[in-house]
Design an enzyme around this catalytic site. Structure first.
Site, mmCIF file in Angstrom:
data_model
loop_
_atom_site.group_PDB
_atom_site.id
_atom_site.type_symbol
_atom_site.label_atom_id
_atom_site.label_comp_id
_atom_site.label_asym_id
_atom_site.label_seq_id
_atom_site.Cartn_x
_atom_site.Cartn_y
_atom_site.Cartn_z
ATOM 1 N N ASP A 31 38.602 -11.300 3.768
ATOM 2 C CA ASP A 31 38.694 -12.761 3.804
ATOM 3 C C ASP A 31 38.539 -13.366 2.410
ATOM 4 O OD1 ASP A 31 37.025 -13.276 7.016
ATOM 5 O OD2 ASP A 31 39.046 -12.626 6.491
ATOM 6 N N GLU A 33 39.435 -12.198 -0.487
ATOM 7 C CA GLU A 33 40.676 -12.088 -1.273
ATOM 8 C C GLU A 33 41.699 -13.096 -0.777
ATOM 9 O OE1 GLU A 33 43.527 -10.467 -4.024
ATOM 10 O OE2 GLU A 33 41.350 -10.619 -3.909
ATOM 11 N N TYR A 34 41.801 -13.250 0.559
ATOM 12 C CA TYR A 34 42.717 -14.237 1.118
ATOM 13 C C TYR A 34 42.346 -15.637 0.638
ATOM 14 C CZ TYR A 34 45.358 -17.013 4.478
ATOM 15 O OH TYR A 34 46.206 -17.915 5.039
ATOM 16 N N ASP A 35 41.049 -15.937 0.678
ATOM 17 C CA ASP A 35 40.596 -17.260 0.233
ATOM 18 C C ASP A 35 40.952 -17.516 -1.222
ATOM 19 O OD1 ASP A 35 39.540 -17.865 2.713
ATOM 20 O OD2 ASP A 35 37.536 -17.113 2.212
ATOM 21 N N SER A 80 42.427 -25.742 11.036
ATOM 22 C CA SER A 80 41.328 -24.963 10.474
ATOM 23 C C SER A 80 40.462 -25.884 9.628
ATOM 24 C CB SER A 80 41.866 -23.808 9.633
ATOM 25 O OG SER A 80 42.617 -24.305 8.551
ATOM 26 N N GLU A 112 26.173 -25.335 13.191
ATOM 27 C CA GLU A 112 26.308 -24.198 14.099
ATOM 28 C C GLU A 112 26.934 -23.024 13.349
ATOM 29 O OE1 GLU A 112 29.164 -25.225 17.318
ATOM 30 O OE2 GLU A 112 29.422 -27.070 16.175
ATOM 31 N N LYS A 114 29.308 -19.987 12.244
ATOM 32 C CA LYS A 114 30.758 -19.772 12.324
ATOM 33 C C LYS A 114 30.995 -18.356 12.835
ATOM 34 C CE LYS A 114 35.019 -20.160 9.637
ATOM 35 N NZ LYS A 114 35.543 -18.817 9.976
ATOM 36 N N ASP A 116 32.709 -14.958 14.065
ATOM 37 C CA ASP A 116 33.856 -14.220 13.546
ATOM 38 C C ASP A 116 34.622 -13.634 14.721
ATOM 39 O OD1 ASP A 116 35.572 -13.225 11.706
ATOM 40 O OD2 ASP A 116 34.283 -11.605 11.007
ATOM 41 N N GLU A 172 35.475 -20.015 20.429
ATOM 42 C CA GLU A 172 35.731 -18.708 19.825
ATOM 43 C C GLU A 172 35.477 -17.611 20.858
ATOM 44 O OE1 GLU A 172 36.632 -17.335 15.700
ATOM 45 O OE2 GLU A 172 36.495 -19.297 16.658
ATOM 46 N N TYR A 224 33.009 -24.764 20.724
ATOM 47 C CA TYR A 224 32.562 -25.534 19.558
ATOM 48 C C TYR A 224 33.157 -26.940 19.510
ATOM 49 C CZ TYR A 224 36.960 -23.637 17.584
ATOM 50 O OH TYR A 224 38.270 -23.265 17.365
ATOM 51 N N LYS A 312 30.802 -20.850 3.766
ATOM 52 C CA LYS A 312 30.909 -19.398 3.930
ATOM 53 C C LYS A 312 29.730 -18.676 3.274
ATOM 54 C CE LYS A 312 35.066 -18.815 5.868
ATOM 55 N NZ LYS A 312 36.027 -17.950 5.193
ATOM 56 N N CYS A 406 29.628 24.615 -7.196
ATOM 57 C CA CYS A 406 28.654 23.524 -7.108
ATOM 58 C C CYS A 406 28.563 22.800 -8.451
ATOM 59 C CB CYS A 406 27.292 24.090 -6.723
ATOM 60 S SG CYS A 406 25.954 22.876 -6.795
ATOM 61 N N CYS A 409 24.704 23.757 -9.818
ATOM 62 C CA CYS A 409 24.256 25.108 -10.172
ATOM 63 C C CYS A 409 25.385 26.096 -10.373
ATOM 64 C CB CYS A 409 23.297 25.632 -9.108
ATOM 65 S SG CYS A 409 24.091 26.023 -7.528
ATOM 66 N N CYS A 436 26.979 23.955 -0.783
ATOM 67 C CA CYS A 436 26.640 24.880 -1.860
ATOM 68 C C CYS A 436 25.775 25.985 -1.274
ATOM 69 C CB CYS A 436 25.892 24.146 -2.970
ATOM 70 S SG CYS A 436 25.025 25.226 -4.121
ATOM 71 N N CYS A 442 19.524 26.244 -6.369
ATOM 72 C CA CYS A 442 20.276 25.067 -6.831
ATOM 73 C C CYS A 442 19.282 23.949 -7.083
ATOM 74 C CB CYS A 442 21.300 24.654 -5.778
ATOM 75 S SG CYS A 442 22.168 23.112 -6.154
#
Length: 776
Positions: A31, A33-35, A80, A112, A114, A116, A172, A224, A312, A406, A409, A436, A442
Site C-alpha cells: 500500500d 508504494e501505491y500511495d 475513498s 474508528e 480503518k 483492512d 467492510e 461504517y 494511516k 559450512c 567451520c 553443517c 563448529c
C-alpha cells in the site's frame, strides 16, 4: 521524462495495480508504494490541471467489476478517503475543516479503526436485505448478494422498527487474524491456495462464484456509514452508527467521539499502541466530522469527502532490493539463508535483513539476488520477504545457491533427510533444511548451544550474554556446556568487559546454576524440537533424567503432546555418544537436579497390551485389530509365537499375514520385547501397580494469560499455575477454564467474553493464588 509522459506512465502503472488489487485480489506492491505513486500523480496533475482526464486514477476509485458478476450502480458513489501519513497532515486536515465551517470552537469528530478488508454496500428495503455489492470503481460494483447473505453477522432482516423504507448500509467485510490462520491451515491441509494476508483472504472469499465456499469462510462485517436512504437516520455520524447497531448491524467497538484534532491524535496513538493485540488487521484510523449538517456544508472533492480522512499507520509492507543472500549457522547446525536488503523503513523501523527460512521458501518465492521484493514487518515479528516483484527483476539477477561447506567451520553441508514412519515402514525424502555436520567442532553451533544453555528460560546464568559466550569460545576456554563449571575468576578477568568483581560474580552465578529443576535442565540441553513445554512434560511425566535418557520412542508417545517424530529426536539425542559424554560431565561437575522422583501417578499401569501392539504400526492392524488379537492370545510372547491358524481366529486373513510377517523379523521381536520391558521398568505396564494421584487443585484445567501483568511477569504467573497442575495455553477456546487478563489484553480477552469463559484481573488472580497458599 516530461510531466505529460510521466503522468501517462503513472496512470498506466496505477491502473495495473488497481486491476490486480481490486479485480484479481493479488496486489503486486505494498500500500505504501501505491500511495507514493498516487501522490506523485496527484501532485503532477495539480501542477498541470489541463492534463487531468476523467479516467485518471485520481478521479475514480478501485477497478472494474468482475465479468462473472452482474453489475450494480451505486446511487450515491462510494468514494475513498484522503490520507494523512504524518501528524502534520492531520493537523492540516483539521485546519481546512475549521476554515470550511468558519467556526472557532473545536470540531466534533468520530474516530474508528480503518479495517483492512473489502468495502461493500448492503441495501435494505422495508427492513429486508435485498442486495449486496462491492465498491468496484466507486460508481459501479459487483452484485454479491448471495455471498453476503452467508456472512453470519449480516442481518437478513433488520431488528426492531423505525428504519427507513430504503436503507443502504456501507461497511467492510474482513477476516479476523484467528479466522485467517484457521483458513490457511485448512487450505494447506488439503493442498489448496493459501492467502498472503487477511485482506486477500476476505476479498477472495467474498467474490467466489460458489456461495457455499464463501459460507465456509470466517468472514465478518462491520458497518461504517450509510449511502442512500429514504429518510435520515440521525443528525450525526456516531448517532447514525449507534442506531444501526440497534437495528442489528455490527459497528466497531472502538468507535469513539473526539473534540478537536488533539483528541483525534490521542486516539490514533492509543489504538496504534494496541494495534497488534486487536483481533483484526487495521492499517490506520478514520476521522469524520461528526455532524451530518457540517459534512454537507463541507462537501466533496473529485474523489473524496472534505469532512473525512484516513490517518494511516507506518507501512507494515515496503519495497526494497535484495543485495545478497548469506547463510547463518544455528544451534542445531541448520544453515539458514538470510536476505541482506537495501535498508528500508518498515513500520517505523529500519530493516536491512529478513529471514528466508530455508531453500524451499526461496524456491516458492522464486527469489534471486538483485530482485525487488515486498518486505513485511508486524509488531516484533522478524521481517519477512512476502513476494518478489517480477516486473522489476534486473537482467543480472543471480540464483541463490547453498554453500557446499559450512561458512563458519568449513565442514560439509548436507541436506537433511525426512523419515516418515507409518505402519511398520519408513520412507525417506529430502528435507527443507541443510545442516553443517561439524557439530560442536563448529564455532557457530557451539556458541549458539552455550547461549541457549545459559539463557534465562534454561539455566538462567546471569552475566553470560552473547558477547561473553563468544569470547569464551573464541579464546578456547569452553568447548561444551560442561566446561563452564571449570572456569576460574582469573580466566574470566582476562576477557573484555570483565573486572575482578564481575569475574567473581559470574563464576558464582555459574556455580549457583547447579541446582536446576529437571525440566530446565532438559530444555537447556538443546534437544531438537524440544521446547519448554515438552521439557516440562518429560520431567513431570517420567520424573527422572535416567528414565528420559533411556526412554524408547514408542514409550515417549504415551506422554501428552509427544508425537513419534519428536520422540525419535529425543531418543536419538540421548543415544548420541557425544551428548551422553557432555551430560555425564555436567553431572560430574556437581549438578543436582531438583524435582526428581517417581513416575507421575497418572501414568502408573496406564498402558494396555493392545495399545502397545497398535503402536508397532503393523500394516493393516489398527487399535480394533490389536484388541481382537490380545483378546484371543493374551500375551506378547504368544502373539510373537502364533502361527497363521491362531492369528486367523482373531483377525482377517490379510491382518493375520501382516502380523506373521512382522514378527518373522528378529528386530521387530526385539523391539516389542524392549518396549514391554521398559513399560515394566517404568511402572507403566498393564500389570504394574496403580497409584492414586495427589490431586492438584487445577489438574485438568487449561488457563490463558493475556495482557501485561504488573505484579509479576507472565513467565512467573505461568510457573505458578503449572505448579497447581494447570496447563497454560496460548489461545482461548471452549475448553479454556479461566483467562487472566492484564492491561492491554486484546483478542484473547474478546474471545473469552464471546465464549463466556471466566476472566480474572491481576488483583483477583493474586488473591486466588493466595487462597492456594502461593505467595507473589
Amino acid at each position: 521524462m516530461n510531466a505529460e509522459n510521466r503522468i501517462h506512465a503513472l496512470r498506466a502503472e496505477l491502473d495495473q495495480h488497481n486491476y490486480r488489487y481490486y479485480v484479481l485480489d493479488e496486489p503486486s506492491v505494498p500500500d505504501a508504494e501505491y500511495d507514493r505513486l498516487f501522490n506523485e500523480l496527484k501532485a503532477l496533475e495539480a501542477e498541470h490541471p489541463h492534463l487531468v482526464t476523467p479516467d485518471s486514477p485520481t478521479q475514480r476509485v478501485g477497478g472494474a467489476a468482475l465479468a462473472a458478476f452482474s453489475q450494480v450502480r451505486h446511487e450515491i458513489p462510494m468514494l475513498s478517503l484522503g490520507n494523512a501519513f504524518e501528524e502534520a497532515d492531520l493537523r492540516e486536515f483539521g485546519r481546512r475543516v475549521v476554515e470550511g465551517l468558519d467556526q472557532r470552537e473545536a470540531v466534533d469528530y468520530s474516530c474508528e479503526p480503518k479495517l483492512d478488508g473489502l468495502a461493500v454496500s448492503l441495501l435494505y428495503r422495508n427492513g429486508q436485505l435485498v442486495q449486496g455489492a462491492t465498491r468496484g470503481d466507486g460508481t459501479t460494483g459487483e452484485d454479491i448478494s448471495t455471498n453476503v447473505r452467508t456472512i453470519r453477522n449480516v442481518p437478513l432482516k433488520l431488528h426492531g422498527k423505525g428504519w427507513p423504507e430504503v436503507l443502504e448500509v456501507r461497511g467492510e467485510v474482513y477476516m479476523s487474524k484467528a479466522g485467517f490462520e484457521r483458513l490457511n491451515a485448512a487450505q494447506a491441509e488439503v493442498g489448496g491456495k493459501t492467502f498472503a494476508n487477511p485482506r486477500n483472504a476476505a476479498a477472495g472469499s467474498l467474490r467466489q462464484l460458489d456461495s457455499k465456499i464463501t459460507a465456509s469462510r470466517p468472514l465478518e462485517f462491520c458497518c461504517y456509514g450509510v449511502g442512500q436512504t429514504s429518510a435520515r437516520v440521525a443528525d450525526s455520524h456516531i448517532a447514525t452508527l449507534e442506531q444501526l447497531k440497534v437495528w442489528g448491524l455490527p459497528i466497531s467497538p472502538e468507535l469513539k467521539h473526539a473534540e478537536g484534532i488533539e483528541q483525534c491524535l490521542a486516539y490514533y496513538q492509543d489504538i496504534g499502541a494496541r494495534r497488534n493485540s486487536l483481533a483484526y488487521e487495521i492499517d490506520g484510523v478514520v476521522f469524520k466530522v461528526n455532524s451530518l449538517a457540517a459534512q454537507q456544508e463541507l462537501g466533496f472533492r473529485a474523489r473524496e469527502p472534505r469532512w473525512a480522512i484516513a490517518h494511516k499507520f507506518p507501512a507494515m509492507e515496503e519495497l526494497t532490493e535484495v543485495l545478497d543472500v548469506e547463510f547463518q549457522v544455528g544451534r542445531t547446525g541448520a544453515v539458514t539463508p538470510v536476505a541482506r536488503l537495501k535498508p528500508v523503513k518498515v513500520a517505523g523501523v529500519t530493516v536491512s535483513n529478513a529471514t528466508l527460512h530455508n531453500m524451499d521458501e526461496i524456491a516458492r518465492l522464486g527469489l534471486r539476488i538483485g530482485d525487488t521484493v515486498i518486505i513485511r514487518r508486524a509488531g516484533d515479528v522478524i521481517p519477512q520477504v512476502m513476494q518478489v516483484v517480477l516486473d522489476r527483476r534486473p537482467d543480472d539477477a543471480r540464483a541463490v545457491e547453498v554453500p557446499s561447506a559450512c561458512p563458519v567451520c568449513g565442514s560439509q553441508v548436507e541436506r537433511t533427510q525426512l523419515i516418515k514412519r507409518s505402519k511398520g515402514r519408513e520412507t525417506t525424502s529430502e528435507g527443507a533444511v541443510y545442516r553443517c555436520v561439524g557439530r560442536l567442532a563448529c564455532g557457530a553451533q557451539l556458541k549458539q548451544a552455550i547461549i541457549h544453555y545459559v539463557s534465562r528460560r534454561a539455566m538462567d546464568i546471569d552475566g553470560l550474554g552473547e558477547k561473553s559466550v563468544e569470547q569464551l569460545v573464541d579464546e578456547g576456554l569452553i568447548r561444551s556446556p560442561a566446561d563452564l563449571y571449570a572456569l576460574k575468576p582469573e580466566q574470566v578477568f582476562e576477557l573484555e568487559g570483565f573486572a575482578e568483581v564481575s569475574s567473581r560474580k559470574l563464576v558464582e552465578a555459574i556455580e549457583a546454576s547447579k541446582r536446576p529443576t529437571l525440566a530446565r535442565f532438559i530444555f537447556a540441553l538443546g534437544i531438537p524440537d524440544v521446547g519448554e513445554e515438552t521439557a516440562k512434560v518429560l520431567a513431570r511425566s517420567l520424573g527422572s533424567l535416567e528414565r528420559v535418557k533411556v526412554a524408547l520412542p514408542q514409550v515417549l508417545t504415551y506422554l501428552p503432546d509427544i508425537g513419534l517424530e519428536v520422540a525419535h529426536e529425543i531418543h536419538n539425542f540421548f543415544e548420541d555418544a557425544h551428548n551422553r559424554d557432555v551430560i555425564e560431565q555436567l553431572l560430574a561437575s556437581g549438578m543436582q537436579l531438583q524435582d526428581q522422583g517417581e513416575l507421575a501417578a497418572e501414568f502408573a499401569a496406564s498402558t494396555t497390551l493392545a495399545g502397545m501392539i497398535a503402536k508397532l504400526d503393523i500394516p493393516s492392524v489398527g487399535p480394533t485389530g490389536a484388541e481382537k488379537l490380545v483378546d484371543k492370545l493374551g500375551t506378547l510372547e504368544k502373539i510373537i509365537a502364533a502361527d497363521g491358524i491362531d492369528l486367523r481366529q482373531a483377525l482377517t486373513t490379510k491382518q493375520a499375514e501382516a502380523v506373521r510377517e512382522f514378527f518373522k523379523v528378529e528386530a521387530n521381536q526385539q523391539l516389542a520385547r524392549a518396549i514391554e520391558a521398559q513399560l515394566k521398568d517404568f511402572g507403566m505396564h498393564w500389570h504394574s501397580e496403580k497409584k492414586t494421584a495427589d490431586g492438584l487443585p487445577l489438574a485438568g484445567q487449561t488457563w490463558v494469560l493475556t495482557g501485561t501483568l504488573e505484579r509479576m511477569s507472565r513467565d512467573i504467573a505461568k510457573e505458578k499455575l503449572e505448579s497447581l497442575g494447570a496447563k497454560v495455553a496460548g489461545s482461548v477456546s471452549g475448553k479454556t477454564h479461566c483467562v487472566v487478563a492484564g492491561p492491554g489484553a486484546g483478542s484473547k480477552l474478546a474471545k473469552a467474553s464471546e465464549l463466556g469463559v471466566k476472566v480474572l484481573d491481576e488483583d483477583a488472580f493474586v488473591a486466588f493464588l493466595a487462597e492456594q497458599g502461593i505467595a507473589v
